[in-house]
Write a protein that holds these residues in place. Structure first.
Motif, short mmCIF file in Angstrom:
data_model
loop_
_atom_site.label_atom_id
_atom_site.label_comp_id
_atom_site.label_asym_id
_atom_site.label_seq_id
_atom_site.Cartn_x
_atom_site.Cartn_y
_atom_site.Cartn_z
N ALA A 199 -3.21 -25.28 16.32
CA ALA A 199 -3.90 -24.14 17.14
C ALA A 199 -5.26 -24.94 17.77
O ALA A 199 -5.56 -26.05 17.38
CB ALA A 199 -4.53 -23.00 16.67
N GLN A 214 -2.00 -22.41 12.51
CA GLN A 214 -1.84 -21.24 12.25
C GLN A 214 -0.48 -21.36 11.20
O GLN A 214 0.61 -21.79 11.58
CB GLN A 214 -1.17 -20.21 13.67
CG GLN A 214 -2.35 -19.90 14.36
CD GLN A 214 -1.98 -19.08 15.54
OE1 GLN A 214 -0.60 -18.93 15.73
NE2 GLN A 214 -2.98 -18.36 16.28
N PHE A 218 -4.67 -17.78 10.56
CA PHE A 218 -5.44 -18.80 10.87
C PHE A 218 -6.20 -19.45 10.12
O PHE A 218 -6.94 -19.17 9.03
CB PHE A 218 -6.46 -18.32 12.02
CG PHE A 218 -7.31 -19.39 12.64
CD1 PHE A 218 -6.72 -20.23 13.64
CD2 PHE A 218 -8.63 -19.54 12.47
CE1 PHE A 218 -7.55 -21.20 14.10
CE2 PHE A 218 -9.31 -20.69 13.05
CZ PHE A 218 -8.80 -21.50 13.90
#
Length: 287
Positions: free
Chosen positions: A195, A200, A250
């Motif tokens: 990301a 992620q 995340f």
């Protein structure tokens, strides 16, 4: 959700859909015509429908011989044998020798067919209802939402040894990927991807999604564990339990990311700091 007993989840899901839905067609594409003009897909669907009836008859009546199945279903014994061969190959049914009580007659005992544990699991079960009833009982009798949260953390702790080992053995920049591989080995179809400011972790399957809809503490405990395991704050962006297509976590790139703390196998301690940093978005889609 992290759960060591779901290694065959993908396999069972496939059989579950096939046994419960007689209209499933696995090969989606242009219909090919047989010499008689019947689309091959229609024949395949009919084969699955009959195979489902054979499995259901064994479920309803217990172990059965070929002759008994043929009589109940109005099929020839040759047709029943063909469907049984396919079910045995799929691990749904297994063949046994029928136990003989009293004096044994001449000749070999008749072979009977019974559902395997995997085959039985392909039919409707009430595990989700049982789990939700148990968690409601815990909440009502043992201290409300915090009691459920304590149960969720204990559950994660009991199942965490393999995940901890995989992450501890990986280089710092490969820990998310190592966790994804460990989750995939347990049937969660997990992937790790880059990301803009981190990574992620995506879990494409959740075996307790229906329960987590009612008890988000399960998602929260998992998120807390990921944060502790990876040594950094993490944020849950989406969950299957919330209605999203995938559970997405995340993991930011930071210069202060630490190696996971050494803990006795199977007994990790989720710190209060991790709990405060992660639980605000665990189990929910902040969008």
């Amino acid at each position: 959700m992290t759960q060591g007993t779901v290694r065959r989840a993908g396999r069972r899901l496939s059989r579950s859909r096939e046994l419960r839905n007689n209209g499933v067609v696995k090969n989606v594409g242009a219909a090919r015509e047989t010499p008689t003009g019947t689309p091959q897909e229609e024949l395949a669907t009919g084969e699955r429908s009959t195979r489902n009836r054979v499995a259901r008859s064994i479920l309803d009546h217990g172990q059965s011989t070929v002759a008994e199945l043929a009589g109940r279903l109005g099929l020839t014994q040759a047709a029943v044998r063909r469907h049984l061969d396919a079910l045995v190959a799929d691990g749904v049914v297994e063949a046994r020798e029928r136990r003989v009580y009293g004096a044994r007659t001449r000749g070999r005992p008749a072979k009977v067919f019974t559902l395997t544990d995997c085959g039985r699991d392909a039919f409707d079960q009430s595990y989700d209802t049982l789990a939700m009833d148990a968690l409601r009982w815990i909440a009502e009798r043992e201290g409300g939402d915090e009691a459920v949260a304590a149960f969720a953390r204990a559950r994660i702790a009991a199942q965490s040894a393999a995940y901890r080992k995989a992450v501890e053995q990986a280089a710092p920049e490969q820990r998310t990927e190592a966790l994804a591989k460990a989750l995939s080995a347990d049937g969660y179809a997990a992937t790790a991807r880059s990301a803009p400011t981190g990574e992620q972790l995506c879990q494409h399957h959740c075996p307790v999604a229906h329960v987590a809809e009612q008890f988000p503490q399960l998602c929260e405990a998992e998120t807390e564990f990921f944060a502790e395991l990876l040594g950094t704050h993490v944020q849950r962006l989406a969950t299957i339990a919330h209605g999203d297509g995938v559970c997405t976590t995340f993991i930011p790139k930071t210069s202060t990311t630490k190696a996971p703390a050494a803990t006795a196998p199977g007994t990790p301690k989720i710190s209060d700091t991790t709990h405060n940093a992660s639980a605000s978005t665990a189990g929910r889609n902040p969008a």
